[in-house]
Design an enzyme around this catalytic site. Structure first.
Site, PDB file in Angstrom:
ATOM      1  N   VAL A   1       0.837  -1.205   0.000  1.00  0.00           N
ATOM      2  CA  VAL A   1       0.000   0.000   0.000  1.00  0.00           C
ATOM      3  C   VAL A   1       0.873   1.257   0.000  1.00  0.00           C
ATOM      4  CG1 VAL A   1      -1.804   1.269   1.233  1.00  0.00           C
ATOM      5  CG2 VAL A   1      -1.930  -1.221   1.060  1.00  0.00           C
TER       6      VAL A   1
ATOM      7  N   GLY B   1       2.032   1.720  -3.499  1.00  0.00           N
ATOM      8  CA  GLY B   1       0.923   2.194  -4.320  1.00  0.00           C
ATOM      9  C   GLY B   1       0.571   3.638  -4.053  1.00  0.00           C
ATOM     10  N   GLU B   2       0.501   4.007  -2.778  1.00  0.00           N
ATOM     11  CA  GLU B   2       0.148   5.391  -2.447  1.00  0.00           C
ATOM     12  C   GLU B   2       1.255   6.351  -2.867  1.00  0.00           C
ATOM     13  OE1 GLU B   2      -1.903   8.173   0.925  1.00  0.00           O
ATOM     14  OE2 GLU B   2      -1.506   6.082   1.406  1.00  0.00           O
ATOM     15  N   SER B   3       2.497   5.936  -2.737  1.00  0.00           N
ATOM     16  CA  SER B   3       3.609   6.786  -3.174  1.00  0.00           C
ATOM     17  C   SER B   3       3.516   7.053  -4.678  1.00  0.00           C
ATOM     18  CB  SER B   3       4.947   6.129  -2.829  1.00  0.00           C
ATOM     19  OG  SER B   3       5.096   6.014  -1.434  1.00  0.00           O
TER      20      SER B   3
END
Length: 141
Positions: free
Chosen positions: A58, A61-63
């Site tokens: 996550v 992905g968020e980065s």
């Protein structure tokens, strides 16, 4: 690699992706608002069972999604995550995982990106979707 991709990759490398991304060893390989690619080592990002930690997927992905949204937002704007979800379908145990971030929607006030994370063998380990809200940067006129 196109000039736009080179310029965008230089932008993300100059700006940085934050202390957490740095601690986790995230390395950006390709970068535009429409498509971004980064990798992260499995070692150091595992749970006690020595499998890649789901939260690490996550973070990758968020980065990717947040940085791509901020590039799209442009100067004087800030993209902030308002929703993220992940489905983990595999477990990396060694080497690197690679996230490929693809824009689903690039709007004036919202962006949505899908990030597919695979292991070194090309097996899908996680699918992440993030939506970011674009707003004025605090202090910008």
């Amino acid at each position: 690699m196109t000039s736009q991709t080179q310029d965008s990759l230089a932008w993300v490398q100059e700006r940085g992706a934050g202390a957490l991304a740095e601690k986790m060893g995230i390395e950006f390989l390709e970068f535009t608002a429409r498509r971004a690619v980064a990798r992260m080592p499995v070692e150091g990002n595992t749970q006690p069972a020595m499998l890649m930690h789901g939260g690490a997927y996550v973070v990758l992905g968020e980065s990717l999604g947040s940085m791509a949204a901020n590039l799209h937002a442009g100067q004087g704007k800030l993209a902030v995550g308002i929703e993220i979800n992940a489905t983990h379908t595999g477990s990396a145990t060694a080497g690197y995982v690679t996230g490929v971030c693809t824009a689903i929607h690039l709007g004036r006030t919202l962006t949505t990106h899908e990030i597919v994370v695979t292991d070194d063998r090309g097996r899908r380990c996680s699918t992440i979707r993030i939506t970011n809200l674009i707003k004025d940067l605090p202090g910008a006129s």
